[in-house]
Each structure stands twice: as structure tokens, then as C-alpha cells.
Write a protein that holds these residues in place. Structure first.
Motif, PDB file in Angstrom:
ATOM      1  N   GLU A  40      72.357  35.226 -32.433  1.00 38.97           N
ATOM      2  CA  GLU A  40      72.175  34.162 -33.733  1.00 38.97           C
ATOM      3  C   GLU A  40      73.660  34.245 -34.370  1.00 38.97           C
ATOM      4  OE1 GLU A  40      69.349  33.257 -36.430  1.00 38.97           O
ATOM      5  OE2 GLU A  40      67.676  33.687 -35.068  1.00 38.97           O
ATOM      6  N   ARG A  80      74.562  23.432 -48.862  1.00 43.15           N
ATOM      7  CA  ARG A  80      74.129  24.715 -49.394  1.00 43.15           C
ATOM      8  C   ARG A  80      75.558  25.146 -50.244  1.00 43.15           C
ATOM      9  NH1 ARG A  80      69.951  28.015 -47.846  1.00 43.15           N
ATOM     10  NH2 ARG A  80      68.543  27.290 -46.389  1.00 43.15           N
ATOM     11  N   TRP A 110      74.508  33.740 -45.269  1.00 39.15           N
ATOM     12  CA  TRP A 110      73.317  32.905 -44.794  1.00 39.15           C
ATOM     13  C   TRP A 110      73.240  33.071 -43.480  1.00 39.15           C
ATOM     14  CZ3 TRP A 110      74.577  29.475 -40.658  1.00 39.15           C
ATOM     15  CH2 TRP A 110      73.433  28.612 -40.146  1.00 39.15           C
ATOM     16  N   ALA A 111      73.897  33.428 -42.398  1.00 41.20           N
ATOM     17  CA  ALA A 111      73.701  33.604 -41.098  1.00 41.20           C
ATOM     18  C   ALA A 111      72.843  34.982 -41.085  1.00 41.20           C
ATOM     19  CB  ALA A 111      74.891  33.664 -40.393  1.00 41.20           C
ATOM     20  N   GLU A 113      71.151  36.412 -43.097  1.00 37.11           N
ATOM     21  CA  GLU A 113      69.673  36.340 -43.794  1.00 37.11           C
ATOM     22  C   GLU A 113      68.871  35.616 -43.073  1.00 37.11           C
ATOM     23  OE1 GLU A 113      67.725  36.023 -48.123  1.00 37.11           O
ATOM     24  OE2 GLU A 113      69.637  35.203 -47.809  1.00 37.11           O
ATOM     25  N   ARG A 114      69.422  34.593 -42.300  1.00 40.79           N
ATOM     26  CA  ARG A 114      68.644  33.834 -41.477  1.00 40.79           C
ATOM     27  C   ARG A 114      68.226  34.646 -40.077  1.00 40.79           C
ATOM     28  NH1 ARG A 114      70.129  27.998 -38.350  1.00 40.79           N
ATOM     29  NH2 ARG A 114      71.495  29.346 -37.489  1.00 40.79           N
ATOM     30  N   GLU A 117      65.350  37.528 -40.112  1.00 40.54           N
ATOM     31  CA  GLU A 117      63.952  37.114 -39.963  1.00 40.54           C
ATOM     32  C   GLU A 117      63.392  37.371 -38.844  1.00 40.54           C
ATOM     33  OE1 GLU A 117      61.994  35.613 -42.172  1.00 40.54           O
ATOM     34  OE2 GLU A 117      63.705  36.045 -43.620  1.00 40.54           O
ATOM     35  N   SER A 203      68.328  37.608 -52.316  1.00 37.03           N
ATOM     36  CA  SER A 203      68.790  36.872 -51.154  1.00 37.03           C
ATOM     37  C   SER A 203      70.355  37.123 -50.937  1.00 37.03           C
ATOM     38  CB  SER A 203      69.074  35.385 -51.774  1.00 37.03           C
ATOM     39  OG  SER A 203      69.752  34.530 -50.714  1.00 37.03           O
ATOM     40  N   GLU A 205      72.313  35.428 -49.001  1.00 34.19           N
ATOM     41  CA  GLU A 205      73.129  34.329 -49.078  1.00 34.19           C
ATOM     42  C   GLU A 205      73.827  34.166 -50.259  1.00 34.19           C
ATOM     43  OE1 GLU A 205      72.885  29.469 -49.032  1.00 34.19           O
ATOM     44  OE2 GLU A 205      71.231  30.547 -47.901  1.00 34.19           O
TER      45      GLU A 205
END
Length: 249
Positions: A40, A80, A110-111, A113-114, A117, A203, A205
Motif C-alpha cells: 500500500e 484532507r 495518511w498512507a 495510518e491507512r 489497518e 491519529s 495523519e
């Protein structure tokens, strides 16, 4: 001793390391989750790197693409960035001098954290994901990881540490990359007596965005932190300043 396993890949021009802790650290599902994280992040770099000629960011800059033609995830990141600009009173801004768009200050957090998951799907493992000093922690066991804050004057030392069972720690400054941050108010590189500002909160991000905005703010940096976030600043003379809640972490 609790089993541990680690992985490292060079992505986005920096080392991305993952530390797994727990009985499932050496399992196939754990390895598959980490490989998915790396995949990712490679894709995010392909799409958002301003240094890759084929990225959406580069093609927008050259006019090869317009906003109606980009992938929906690019528009999501742009939205965002607008929210981040508004929540930091304009001290974070992806619209850079020269009229181009560079979301790098948000994209990494952002990347990561995403992608992180994927790690949450392996429930018998604690995780510490470190993206060039920006750290995401996931600890279903409830046992914390201790995250060190690098000394901006000496990369081999730490100046402080913070314990986290979840959430994030991000640092912004000029020690590693020089004067690469600019002040949107003047369009000029940031000149500050602060060498770095680290932010911790729920967070990655937003910890990353707030660390950038705080560093740009200079002596007013604590005012940039949103509720739920705490910070630590390192002055050029080595003195430290923390927000009130930092010591409770």
C-alpha cells in the motif's frame, strides 16, 4: 521472552520498519499483513511522490492531468489537505510557492495510518510501524511500546521518550533534510530557534500535520495542537519544552 519479529523496506525515500511483538509475530498472517502494508505504501508513493514523473502530483504540476481526471483517492487527499489547512489556520498548506500542489506533509501520515489497518487484523500481535521517525502503534495486549524522540543535534541519541499503547508520534524539523519547510504566510523557508517539534495523539495523519504546522508557528507552536494531542519542542541550545499532558503519557 515475548516473541518478536521485524521487517524493513525502503519506501518513499526513507526506511519503513515494522516491529511485531507477541505469540503470532512469526506467523504467516503477520507476515502477510506487513507485506500488504508495504504494498500500500509503495502504491501511495507511486501516486503522490512529487519526485516521480508519472505520479498524479507530478502530472498535475505539468498540466498533463487536470483535477477531473485524477483518481478519486487523489481528490480525497486534496480534500484532507484543505481541512488540515483550515484546522491549522493556514500554517499547513499543500499549495506551495510556485503554484504547484504538494501533499507530502499529509500523505505519509495518511498512507501509513491507512495501511496500518492491515496490522489490526492480526489480533494476537502488538505492532510498532516506524516511517522515517513517524510512528504508529497498535497494542491489543495493552502493553505499551516506548517511542524515542531523536535528538535533532545527534541522530544517534534520543532526548525523550513516550509510552504508547496506541496512536501515533510524529516529528517535524530541519535536522534531517535542512530547510525544506516553508511558511505559507511569507512563502519563505522557515527560520526558527526550534530544531524540532514532536506531536503525539490518536491519529498519525494529524500528528504529522500538526507537527509541521507547529514547527512553522515557531514559539507559538503549542497553540497549534488540537485536543487530544501533546507536544515536545527541542530548542537549538538543547533545552526541551513540553505541553502539560506530555508527561502523563
Amino acid at each position: 521472552m515475548v516473541p518478536r519479529r521485524s521487517w524493513v523496506e525502503q519506501i518513499m525515500g526513507l526506511p519503513i520498519s515494522v516491529l511485531a511483538r507477541g505469540d503470532g509475530a512469526g506467523s504467516g498472517p503477520a507476515d502477510a499483513a506487513v507485506r500488504a502494508v508495504f504494498a500500500e505504501l509503495i502504491e501511495a508513493d507511486r501516486m503522490f511522490s512529487p519526485y516521480k514523473a508519472g505520479s498524479a502530483v507530478s502530472r498535475l504540476a505539468t498540466g498533463e492531468l487536470n483535477w477531473d481526471q485524477v483518481d478519486p483517492v487523489v481528490r480525497e487527499v486534496a480534500e484532507r489537505c484543505v481541512v488540515a489547512r483550515e484546522s491549522t489556520d493556514g500554517l499547513f498548506d499543500a499549495d506551495v510557492p510556485g503554484g504547484t500542489w504538494d501533499p507530502s506533509g499529509l500523505v505519509k501520515g495518511w498512507a501509513v495510518e491507512r495501511a496500518g489497518e492491515r496490522l489490526r487484523e492480526v489480533v494476537d500481535v502488538d505492532w510498532c510501524l516506524n516511517a522515517g521517525g513517524d510512528v504508529l502503534v497498535v497494542c491489543p495486549s495493552g502493553e505499551p511500546f516506548t517511542v524515542g524522540i531523536q535528538d535533532p543535534r545527534d541522530p544517534g541519541r534520543v532526548v525523550a521518550s513516550v509510552s504508547r499503547t496506541g496512536g501515533a508520534v510524529a516529528t517535524s524539523g530541519t535536522a534531517a533534510r535542512g530547510a525544506h519547510l516553508y511558511d505559507p504566510r511569507s512563502g519563505q523557508p522557515v527560520v526558527s530557534r526550534w530544531l524540532s517539534v514532536s506531536v503525539t495523539g490518536p491519529s498519525l495523519e494529524y500528528a504529522d500535520v500538526l507537527a509541521t504546522a507547529a514547527f512553522v508557528a515557531g514559539d507559538d507552536w503549542p497553540t497549534m495542537l488540537l485536543p487530544g494531542y501533546e507536544g515536545l519542542g527541542v530548542l537549538a541550545d538543547g533545552n526541551l519544552f513540553t505541553t502539560a499532558g506530555w508527561g502523563r503519557l
